[in-house]
Design an enzyme around this catalytic site. Structure first.
Site, PDB file in Angstrom:
ATOM      1  N   HIS A  97       0.889  -1.177   0.000  1.00 48.75           N
ATOM      2  CA  HIS A  97       0.000   0.000   0.000  1.00 48.75           C
ATOM      3  C   HIS A  97       0.916   1.212   0.000  1.00 48.75           C
ATOM      4  CE1 HIS A  97      -3.513  -2.489   1.370  1.00 48.75           C
ATOM      5  NE2 HIS A  97      -2.536  -3.209   1.909  1.00 48.75           N
ATOM      6  N   PHE A  98       0.985   1.902  -1.125  1.00 49.75           N
ATOM      7  CA  PHE A  98       1.903   3.046  -1.218  1.00 49.75           C
ATOM      8  C   PHE A  98       1.185   4.394  -1.042  1.00 49.75           C
ATOM      9  CE2 PHE A  98       5.712   0.905  -3.614  1.00 49.75           C
ATOM     10  CZ  PHE A  98       6.022   0.209  -2.460  1.00 49.75           C
ATOM     11  N   ARG A  99      -0.146   4.345  -0.833  1.00 46.75           N
ATOM     12  CA  ARG A  99      -0.909   5.504  -0.322  1.00 46.75           C
ATOM     13  C   ARG A  99      -1.150   6.641  -1.300  1.00 46.75           C
ATOM     14  NH1 ARG A  99      -2.838   2.239   3.307  1.00 46.75           N
ATOM     15  NH2 ARG A  99      -1.658   2.002   5.240  1.00 46.75           N
ATOM     16  N   ASN A 104      -6.849   0.486  -2.030  1.00 49.73           N
ATOM     17  CA  ASN A 104      -7.516   1.279  -0.973  1.00 49.73           C
ATOM     18  C   ASN A 104      -6.857   2.644  -0.778  1.00 49.73           C
ATOM     19  OD1 ASN A 104      -5.291  -0.049   0.105  1.00 49.73           O
ATOM     20  ND2 ASN A 104      -6.146  -0.204   2.153  1.00 49.73           N
ATOM     21  N   HIS A 112      -8.544 -10.252   0.841  1.00 55.34           N
ATOM     22  CA  HIS A 112      -8.346 -10.092   2.282  1.00 55.34           C
ATOM     23  C   HIS A 112      -9.517 -10.819   2.921  1.00 55.34           C
ATOM     24  CE1 HIS A 112      -7.394  -7.317   5.849  1.00 55.34           C
ATOM     25  NE2 HIS A 112      -8.364  -8.123   6.247  1.00 55.34           N
ATOM     26  N   HIS A 127      -2.191 -12.646   2.844  1.00 57.68           N
ATOM     27  CA  HIS A 127      -1.739 -12.612   4.235  1.00 57.68           C
ATOM     28  C   HIS A 127      -2.404 -13.601   5.204  1.00 57.68           C
ATOM     29  CE1 HIS A 127      -5.127  -9.849   4.311  1.00 57.68           C
ATOM     30  NE2 HIS A 127      -4.446  -8.765   4.082  1.00 57.68           N
ATOM     31  N   ASP A 187       2.676  -6.709   2.534  1.00 60.38           N
ATOM     32  CA  ASP A 187       1.512  -5.912   2.937  1.00 60.38           C
ATOM     33  C   ASP A 187       1.980  -4.579   3.542  1.00 60.38           C
ATOM     34  OD1 ASP A 187      -1.060  -5.067   3.423  1.00 60.38           O
ATOM     35  OD2 ASP A 187      -1.436  -6.437   5.082  1.00 60.38           O
ATOM     36  N   HIS A 213       1.570   4.003   8.198  1.00 55.54           N
ATOM     37  CA  HIS A 213       0.765   5.033   8.857  1.00 55.54           C
ATOM     38  C   HIS A 213       1.746   5.890   9.645  1.00 55.54           C
ATOM     39  CE1 HIS A 213      -3.035   3.003   7.980  1.00 55.54           C
ATOM     40  NE2 HIS A 213      -2.475   1.877   8.366  1.00 55.54           N
TER      41      HIS A 213
HETATM   42  O1  DOR Z   1      -3.192  -3.944   8.429  1.00 56.51           O
HETATM   43  C1  DOR Z   1      -3.587  -3.644   7.306  1.00 56.51           C
HETATM   44  N1  DOR Z   1      -3.399  -2.404   6.801  1.00 56.51           N
HETATM   45  N2  DOR Z   1      -4.239  -4.545   6.568  1.00 56.51           N
HETATM   46  C2  DOR Z   1      -4.822  -4.243   5.396  1.00 56.51           C
HETATM   47  O2  DOR Z   1      -5.414  -5.091   4.799  1.00 56.51           O
HETATM   48  C3  DOR Z   1      -4.796  -2.864   4.903  1.00 56.51           C
HETATM   49  C4  DOR Z   1      -3.655  -2.129   5.440  1.00 56.51           C
HETATM   50  C5  DOR Z   1      -3.733  -0.643   5.193  1.00 56.51           C
HETATM   51  O3  DOR Z   1      -3.990  -0.264   4.043  1.00 56.51           O
HETATM   52  O4  DOR Z   1      -3.494   0.122   6.115  1.00 56.51           O
END
Ligand code: DOR
Length: 444
Positions: free
Chosen positions: A61-63, A93, A177, A235, A309, A313
């Site tokens: 997830h590179f945001r 996401n 997931h 995962h 994964d 944050h």
């Molecule tokens: O812990 C997680 N964080 N699991 C996920 O499936 C999504 C990810 C996130 O995008 O923060």
């Protein structure tokens, strides 16, 4: 870019470790031989270090777009190459979510401008975008991602009729997931009644429980069997789920496959006490017994790939009470050193590590000309020193969020050079001169 000659290296590839030289020309590997001389090539004497195919990470997830205060394609792909990851598949996401072909192409365009590693993106399935899914070009994106349990970004797909239609109408790999929402809600209500929002993090694996994982993954696998879909469970975190997968046929023949992530192989529930929300992930890190069973299934080939994964944050976001602290953590820079640590501990061989982190993601997603050290393949390579201990600290972390769950860990092995399409993308803590990443292509 010209020619690069890597001399005196131990190649780890296709179930062998052997001494060799390797010649790169432009973006490709052109020769693998015991002794190559090329006076015109830039020469790197590896001095007995180990050369692996670049790692392919099928879940990051590179945001970007929308959550770039946590990370972006440039910052996180740069951290990835520092960790020997040369290709990644990014998740939908983001904000906005990657649930239309236009949004998907916008991500590709952004990565073409900024990524240090080769890139592809998964398309997010929702309760109402089946028509877009049907229009996807199967050779141009990694596949479809379904959140069959909610996580960061509220992308839960819970309409069973729609899920079945997606399974019946998608030729590409459907990755999921898996966590059962009803079970999680019930468990959460129980702990909230007792503790309010400040639930001790050690209860996370009892809220996002093994039962929740098993209920969801076993149900989805039953549907994949019924519909004949090509289904990949992301995962795995529990021992009980590992028996849902086969190891009596080669990966190429499997229609149902599994991934395990670094954090579920490394941490266990005893670590919540020292790490707190820094190791809060969905699915949760579970017991030491679960971790042992995951290793067992990985080594006997019921689990096919290792991924990260990677889900950054900020520390500020993580520093919150249980219900407010987001799940996920950054991993791409430290995944290979962590798995090499497990090699030093005698848990996994170098050949198996390369199979699970390089060969199998390429096979599973049918990626063209990557994942192996072969003449004619792209020169995506990582050179590692197996005996150069270093400590993870704020001063050497490349993630935009600036922290790692591995802080203070001493890894015995170090990534020294990473090549992306023949270009030296990373060398000894530096990123010498730009990017040369490409969009992944698939042979389906
Ligand atoms: O812990 C997680 N964080 N699991 C996920 O499936 C999504 C990810 C996130 O995008 O923060």
């Amino acid at each position: 870019m010209g020619r690069v000659l890597i001399k005196n290296v131990n190649i780890v590839n296709e179930n062998r470790v052997f001494e060799s030289d390797v010649l790169l020309d432009g973006e490709s590997i052109v020769k693998i031989d015991r002794s190559i001389s090329d006076p015109m090539a830039k020469t790197i004497d590896a001095n007995g270090r180990y050369l692996l195919p670049g790692i392919i990470d099928d879940q990051v997830h590179f945001r970007e777009p929308g959550l770039t205060h946590k990370g972006d394609i440039a910052s996180e792909s740069r951290a990835a190459v520092a960790g020997g990851i040369t290709s990644f598949m990014e998740q939908p996401n983001t904000v906005p979510q990657t649930t239309t072909i236009d949004k998907l192409e916008e991500k590709f365009a952004r990565a073409a401008e900024t990524s240090f590693a080769n890139y592809s993106f998964l398309f997010g399935g929702t309760n109402d975008n089946l028509e877009e899914i049907k229009r996807l070009d199967k050779n141009a994106c990694s596949g479809v991602k379904l959140f069959l349990g909610s996580s960061t970004g509220n992308m839960l797909v819970d309409d069973e009729a729609v899920i079945e239609k997606i399974f019946r109408n998608t030729e590409m790999v459907i990755s999921a997931h898996c966590e059962d929402e009803t079970t999680i809600k019930r468990n959460l209500a129980h702990y909230k009644e007792k503790y309010g929002d400040d639930i001790p993090v050690k209860y996370h694996p009892l809220i996002r429980s093994a039962e929740a994982c098993y209920l969801s993954s076993s149900k989805a696998i039953a549907l994949a069997r019924k519909t004949g879909a090509r289904f990949h469970v992301f995962h795995l975190s529990t021992g009980i789920e590992t028996d849902l997968f086969r190891n009596d046929i080669p990966l190429e023949e499997k229609k149902i496959t599994a991934e395990v992530c670094i954090h579920h192989l490394w941490f266990s529930d005893v670590d919540y006490e020292s790490k707190g929300t820094l190791i809060k992930w969905n699915p949760a890190v579970k017991t030491g017994g679960d971790r042992s069973k995951l290793w067992e299934a990985l080594l006997d080939d019921r689990i096919d790939v290792i991924a990260t994964d990677h889900a950054p944050h900020t520390l500020e976001e993580k520093d919150n009470v249980y219900t407010q602290a987001p799940s996920g953590g950054p991993l791409v820079q430290h995944a290979l050193p962590a798995m090499l640590q497990k090699y030093h501990e005698g848990v996994i061989s170098l050949e198996k590590l390369v199979e699970k982190m390089c060969h199998n993601p390429a096979k599973l997603f049918q990626i063209e000309k990557r994942g192996f050290i072969r003449e004619g393949y792209y020169a995506d390579l990582v050179l590692v020193d197996l005996n150069d201990p270093w400590q993870v600290s704020k001063s050497n972390i490349a993630y935009k969020c600036g922290w790692s769950p591995f802080e203070e860990t001493v890894f015995k092995s170090k990534v020294t050079h990473t090549f992306v399409n023949g270009h030296l993308a990373y060398e000894e803590g530096k990123f010498p001169g730009g990017r040369n990443a490409k969009r992944l292509t698939f042979n389906r």
